[in-house]
Design a protein around this motif. Structure first.
Motif, short mmCIF file in Angstrom:
data_model
loop_
_atom_site.label_atom_id
_atom_site.label_comp_id
_atom_site.label_asym_id
_atom_site.label_seq_id
_atom_site.Cartn_x
_atom_site.Cartn_y
_atom_site.Cartn_z
N ASN A 94 0.84 -1.19 0.00
CA ASN A 94 0.00 0.00 0.00
C ASN A 94 0.87 1.24 0.00
OD1 ASN A 94 -2.45 -1.54 0.22
ND2 ASN A 94 -1.98 -1.85 2.38
N GLY A 95 0.31 2.32 -0.49
CA GLY A 95 1.02 3.59 -0.52
C GLY A 95 0.12 4.66 -1.09
N GLU A 96 0.26 5.85 -0.57
CA GLU A 96 -0.59 6.96 -1.00
C GLU A 96 0.27 8.02 -1.64
OE1 GLU A 96 -3.74 10.22 0.90
OE2 GLU A 96 -2.61 8.86 2.19
N VAL A 97 -0.19 8.52 -2.78
CA VAL A 97 0.50 9.59 -3.49
C VAL A 97 -0.01 10.92 -2.97
CG1 VAL A 97 0.95 10.65 -5.72
CG2 VAL A 97 0.84 8.17 -5.54
N LEU A 98 0.91 11.77 -2.53
CA LEU A 98 0.58 13.14 -2.13
C LEU A 98 1.12 14.06 -3.21
CD1 LEU A 98 1.52 12.92 1.67
CD2 LEU A 98 -0.72 12.63 0.62
N PRO A 99 0.31 14.40 -4.20
CA PRO A 99 0.82 15.13 -5.38
C PRO A 99 1.37 16.50 -5.03
CG PRO A 99 -1.59 15.07 -5.36
CD PRO A 99 -1.14 14.18 -4.26
N GLY A 100 2.43 16.88 -5.76
CA GLY A 100 3.03 18.19 -5.57
C GLY A 100 2.14 19.30 -6.12
N SER A 101 2.61 20.54 -5.96
CA SER A 101 1.80 21.69 -6.35
C SER A 101 1.56 21.77 -7.86
CB SER A 101 2.49 22.97 -5.87
OG SER A 101 3.81 23.06 -6.41
N ASP A 102 2.45 21.21 -8.66
CA ASP A 102 2.29 21.28 -10.12
C ASP A 102 1.66 20.02 -10.69
OD1 ASP A 102 4.44 19.71 -9.50
OD2 ASP A 102 5.69 20.38 -11.17
N ILE A 103 1.15 19.14 -9.83
CA ILE A 103 0.49 17.91 -10.28
C ILE A 103 -1.02 18.10 -10.16
CG2 ILE A 103 0.26 15.43 -9.97
CD1 ILE A 103 3.04 16.30 -10.87
N ALA A 104 -1.73 18.10 -11.28
CA ALA A 104 -3.17 18.30 -11.26
C ALA A 104 -3.92 17.01 -10.97
CB ALA A 104 -3.63 18.87 -12.61
N GLU A 105 -3.36 15.88 -11.41
CA GLU A 105 -4.05 14.60 -11.26
C GLU A 105 -3.02 13.48 -11.40
OE1 GLU A 105 -7.84 12.20 -13.34
OE2 GLU A 105 -7.20 14.18 -14.07
N TYR A 106 -3.33 12.32 -10.84
CA TYR A 106 -2.45 11.17 -10.99
C TYR A 106 -3.29 9.91 -11.13
CZ TYR A 106 -3.36 9.89 -6.12
OH TYR A 106 -3.97 9.52 -4.95
N GLN A 107 -2.74 8.90 -11.79
CA GLN A 107 -3.44 7.63 -12.00
C GLN A 107 -2.44 6.48 -12.02
OE1 GLN A 107 -5.65 8.02 -15.67
NE2 GLN A 107 -7.15 9.44 -14.78
N TRP A 108 -2.88 5.32 -11.49
CA TRP A 108 -2.10 4.09 -11.60
C TRP A 108 -2.69 3.28 -12.76
CZ3 TRP A 108 2.33 3.32 -9.07
CH2 TRP A 108 2.58 4.04 -7.90
N LEU A 109 -1.91 3.12 -13.82
CA LEU A 109 -2.44 2.54 -15.06
C LEU A 109 -1.68 1.28 -15.45
CD1 LEU A 109 -2.81 5.84 -17.13
CD2 LEU A 109 -4.53 4.74 -15.70
N THR A 110 -2.38 0.40 -16.17
CA THR A 110 -1.73 -0.75 -16.78
C THR A 110 -1.02 -0.30 -18.06
OG1 THR A 110 -3.72 -1.30 -18.04
CG2 THR A 110 -3.49 -2.30 -15.85
N HIS A 111 -0.27 -1.19 -18.65
CA HIS A 111 0.49 -0.83 -19.85
C HIS A 111 -0.43 -0.44 -21.00
CE1 HIS A 111 4.59 -2.67 -18.67
NE2 HIS A 111 3.87 -2.49 -17.59
#
Length: 295
Positions: A255-272
């Motif tokens: 497990n792990g949580e992403v804490l996005p930086g100030s210039d990150i609008a969105e994040y996703q964990w994606l398959t290839h």
């Protein structure tokens, strides 16, 4: 005679090496990775750093991957091979303690049928037999329930959590502000003079993803490369574009949580396969040269 010829050759090699190091701004190749000289970068750059008018900005990027948590379903040929290996193992292996005990219990039962009680001790006959042990194991297996491989996040379509697609490898993709636009890329940041590229990558992970995500960078050398030009209105800093060096990294925890930086609008964990839907074709072409599909 051979020694007299050897020394001039060594001198020419050393002189050429020093010229290359001074010209390209490469001060060292240390255990921490490639290290560039800030003096050489700020000065007139050679052809591999400069192209046309202006300079290329060196940028590091982290390709963060979460490996599969569970084994994926076997393909038909894998199932056939697995059955063949199991069959050969049974045929060529010695009998286990349980199989030997089954034989002894069978002999004991045969003696009981012919009423030869003198050959059997009463204490042994009252113990649990191997047949009874097998029946108990079968009942326990029937009562056991396997954990579902499809998680709640899979059912909801939540692609911002690691607790999904447990039998697949996931790659972190961020929608990062680059100039005036937000683009789907791997987390990236410009190289700072004095850093190695690996140190740049480690800094990127902390700044763009936070400290709650435990990640290990793999290797001291980049695994991939991508180059793009900046729009003309963004070339006022003197850079005509960026040369991005990718580093592979793996999530070390489940497990792990992403804490996005100030210039990150969105994040996703994606398959290839999902990466193709988000990345630009030229960017994806460079990425898939080092990112191998898990299918």
């Amino acid at each position: 005679m051979q020694t007299n010829r050897l020394f001039p050759c060594l001198f020419r090699v050393l002189r050429t090496s020093l010229r290359v190091r001074e010209t390209h701004g490469l001060t060292s190749i240390s255990p921490g990775g490639l290290k560039f000289s800030s003096v050489a970068v700020d000065a007139e750059l050679p052809s591999f750093v400069s192209e046309g008018v202006g300079k290329w900005q060196i940028v590091g990027a982290a390709c963060i991957t979460r490996l599969p948590v569970i084994c994926p379903p076997m393909t038909p040929i894998e199932e056939e091979y697995s059955k063949l290996i199991a069959k050969l193992e049974v045929e060529h292996s010695l009998r286990s303690d349980h199989e030997l005990r089954l034989e002894q219990d069978q002999i004991r039962q045969d003696l009981l049928k012919v009423k030869e009680m003198d050959d059997i001790e009463l204490e042994e006959s009252s113990q649990q037999t191997a047949f009874e042990y097998e029946d108990a194991c079968v009942e326990e297996l029937k009562a056991f329930k396997f954990a579902p491989t499809v998680t709640e996040a899979d059912q909801k379509g939540d692609i911002q959590t690691l607790n999904r697609a447990l039998d697949r490898a996931l790659v972190l993709l961020v929608k990062q502000k680059l100039g005036d636009d937000c683009t789907w890329v791997f987390p990236q940041s410009p190289w700072i003079p004095g850093e190695t590229l690996r140190q740049t990558c480690e800094r990127i992970i902390k700044e763009k993803c936070g400290t709650n995500l435990k990640v290990k960078v793999l290797g001291n050398a980049p695994c991939g490369f991508y180059k793009y030009k900046y729009p003309k209105q963004l070339r006022s800093s003197g850079y005509i574009g960026a040369k991005v060096f990718f580093y592979k990294a793996q999530v070390t925890g489940v497990n792990g949580e992403v804490l996005p930086g100030s210039d990150i609008a969105e994040y996703q964990w994606l398959t290839h396969e999902q990466l193709n839907e988000k990345l630009k074709s030229s960017y994806a072409k460079s990425v898939f040269k080092f990112l191998v599909s898990d299918l």
